[in-house]
Design an enzyme around this catalytic site. Structure first.
Site, short mmCIF file in Angstrom:
data_model
loop_
_atom_site.label_atom_id
_atom_site.label_comp_id
_atom_site.label_asym_id
_atom_site.label_seq_id
_atom_site.Cartn_x
_atom_site.Cartn_y
_atom_site.Cartn_z
N ARG A 1 68.94 46.48 60.72
CA ARG A 1 69.30 45.95 59.42
C ARG A 1 70.17 46.94 58.64
O ARG A 1 71.10 46.54 57.93
CB ARG A 1 68.07 45.55 58.61
CG ARG A 1 68.41 44.79 57.34
CD ARG A 1 67.18 44.21 56.68
NE ARG A 1 66.24 45.23 56.24
CZ ARG A 1 65.08 44.96 55.66
NH1 ARG A 1 64.70 43.72 55.46
NH2 ARG A 1 64.27 45.95 55.28
N LYS B 1 70.85 45.41 51.98
CA LYS B 1 70.04 46.32 51.15
C LYS B 1 70.96 47.41 50.61
O LYS B 1 71.08 48.49 51.20
CB LYS B 1 68.88 46.92 51.97
CG LYS B 1 67.73 45.94 52.19
CD LYS B 1 66.56 46.60 52.90
CE LYS B 1 65.81 47.61 52.06
NZ LYS B 1 64.93 46.97 51.07
N GLU C 1 62.62 35.77 44.99
CA GLU C 1 61.73 36.81 45.49
C GLU C 1 61.10 37.52 44.30
O GLU C 1 61.36 37.16 43.15
CB GLU C 1 62.50 37.80 46.37
CG GLU C 1 63.65 38.48 45.66
CD GLU C 1 64.44 39.42 46.57
OE1 GLU C 1 64.11 39.52 47.76
OE2 GLU C 1 65.38 40.06 46.07
#
Length: 290
Positions: free
Chosen positions: A50, A149, A182
Site C-alpha cells: 500500500r 495514505k 469513516e
C-alpha cells in the site's frame, strides 16, 4: 532509540529532515502504520504494497524495492528490541524549493520509526466508545483518493478536534453526499442480524488493511460480509458497531450522537472478531529474528 533514515540507522536526535522538505512544507508524501505482536510484524507485506501504491499515485519515487523496505523495517525493529509495538513508515518528497514543483526535490526521504502506541484507554476496549458525527466532511475522492495514505491529514485532524472538543475521542465523518465515510482514523463496521456491513471505499473510506482482515474473519465466522452505502440511520439501528484500524485494532462503538447502539455494550460478534483478530496478528506477517 534508532531510526531508519535514508538507508542508515541513526540516533533519534539525529533523525532530521530539511526545513525545505516538501513533506513538511506541503504534506507531500505518504506513510504507513504497522504493528508488531510477539515479534511478528503483522501484515507487513500488505502495508508495504500500500505504501508503494500510494507513492505511485502521487508520482513519488521511493527509491527502494519492496524487499528492501521489508528488510529495513525488520532491522529497525531489531535495533530497538521491539517485540510488541508500532512502526511508522514515512516517505517525503524530499528537500526542494519553496515553490510547489515536486520535480525540483532532490530525492525522497525514507523514514522508519519503531516505537510504541496506545490509541485509546483500555476502558474503551472493555466497555466500548461513544462517538459523535463531525461537521467536517470527508474529502471528496476526486480531490484526494482515500486509498492514498498521504501526509496531509488535516481533514482528519479537523474532525478529531471536533470530537475531543465534544468530550469524546473519536468521530464519524460523512462524505459530501451525506453517506458514512469513516472515522477520523479508522474504518466503520456495523452488525445487523447475520450481516457485517462496511461502507465502500468510494464513499471516502480508506481501504484499510485491518478492514480487509476483519472482513475475511467475518466470512470465516459465517457472516454475510457486504460493502454497502450507509447513513447514520444504519448505525443507530444496528445490533452492533465497531471501528477498525492498525493502531485502534478492533474497538466497539456503543453510542453515536447520544443514541445508544444495540444494547449499549460491546456485542457478541464484536467480541468474536476481536478474539479472531488477536490470533491472526501473531501468525500473519513477517517475524523478527532477534
Amino acid at each position: 532509540m534508532k531510526v531508519f533514515l535514508n538507508g542508515q540507522l541513526v540516533d533519534k536526535k539525529d533523525a532530521v529532515v530539511s526545513v525545505f522538505d516538501h513533506g513538511l512544507l506541503y504534506g507531500d508524501g505518504v506513510f504507513e502504520g504497522t504493528r508488531v505482536y510477539n515479534g511478528n510484524i503483522a501484515f507487513l507485506g500488505e502495508h508495504i504494497d500500500r505504501l508503494l501504491d500510494s507513492a505511485k499515485v502521487i508520482a513519488l519515487d521511493i527509491g527502494m524495492t519492496k524487499q528492501e523496505l521489508i528488510d529495513a523495517t525488520v532491522d529497525t525493529c531489531r535495533a530497538n528490541g521491539i517485540e510488541n509495538g508500532y512502526i511508522r513508515h514515512v516517505v517525503t518528497r524530499g528537500s526542494g524549493t519553496l515553490g510547489l514543483n515536486p520535480y525540483l526535490c532532490e530525492k525522497a526521504s525514507v523514514i522508519i520509526i519503531a516505537d510504541n502506541i496506545k490509541l485509546y484507554p483500555q476502558e474503551m476496549y472493555d466497555n466500548g466508545m461513544k462517538i459523535i458525527t463531525a461537521g467536517t466532511m470527508r474529502n471528496m475522492p476526486e480531490a484526494l483518493n482515500p486509498k492514498v495514505k498521504s501526509l496531509n491529514y488535516l481533514n482528519n485532524i479537523m474532525a478529531k478536534i471536533e470530537a475531543i472538543n465534544s468530550g469524546v475521542m473519536e468521530c464519524l465523518l460523512l462524505n459530501p453526499q451525506g453517506y458514512v465515510a469513516e472515522a477520523s482514523g479508522d474504518n466503520v463496521f456495523v452488525v445487523k442480524g447475520n450481516k457485517l456491513i462496511t461502507p465502500p471505499t468510494w464513499c471516502g473510506a480508506l481501504d484499510g488493511i485491518t478492514r480487509s482482515k476483519v472482513m475475511q474473519l467475518g466470512r470465516e465466522l459465517g457472516l454475510d460480509v457486504v460493502e454497502q452505502v450507509m447513513t447514520r440511520y444504519e448505525i443507530w439501528t444496528a445490533d452492533e458497531a465497531f471501528l477498525t484500524g492498525t493502531a485502534a485494532e478492533v474497538i466497539a462503538v456503543v453510542e453515536l450522537d447520544k443514541r445508544s447502539i444495540g444494547t449499549g455494550t460491546p456485542g457478541p460478534v464484536t467480541h468474536k472478531l476481536v478474539d479472531a483478530y488477536r490470533k491472526l496478528v501473531v501468525e500473519d506477517g513477517i517475524r523478527i529474528d532477534f
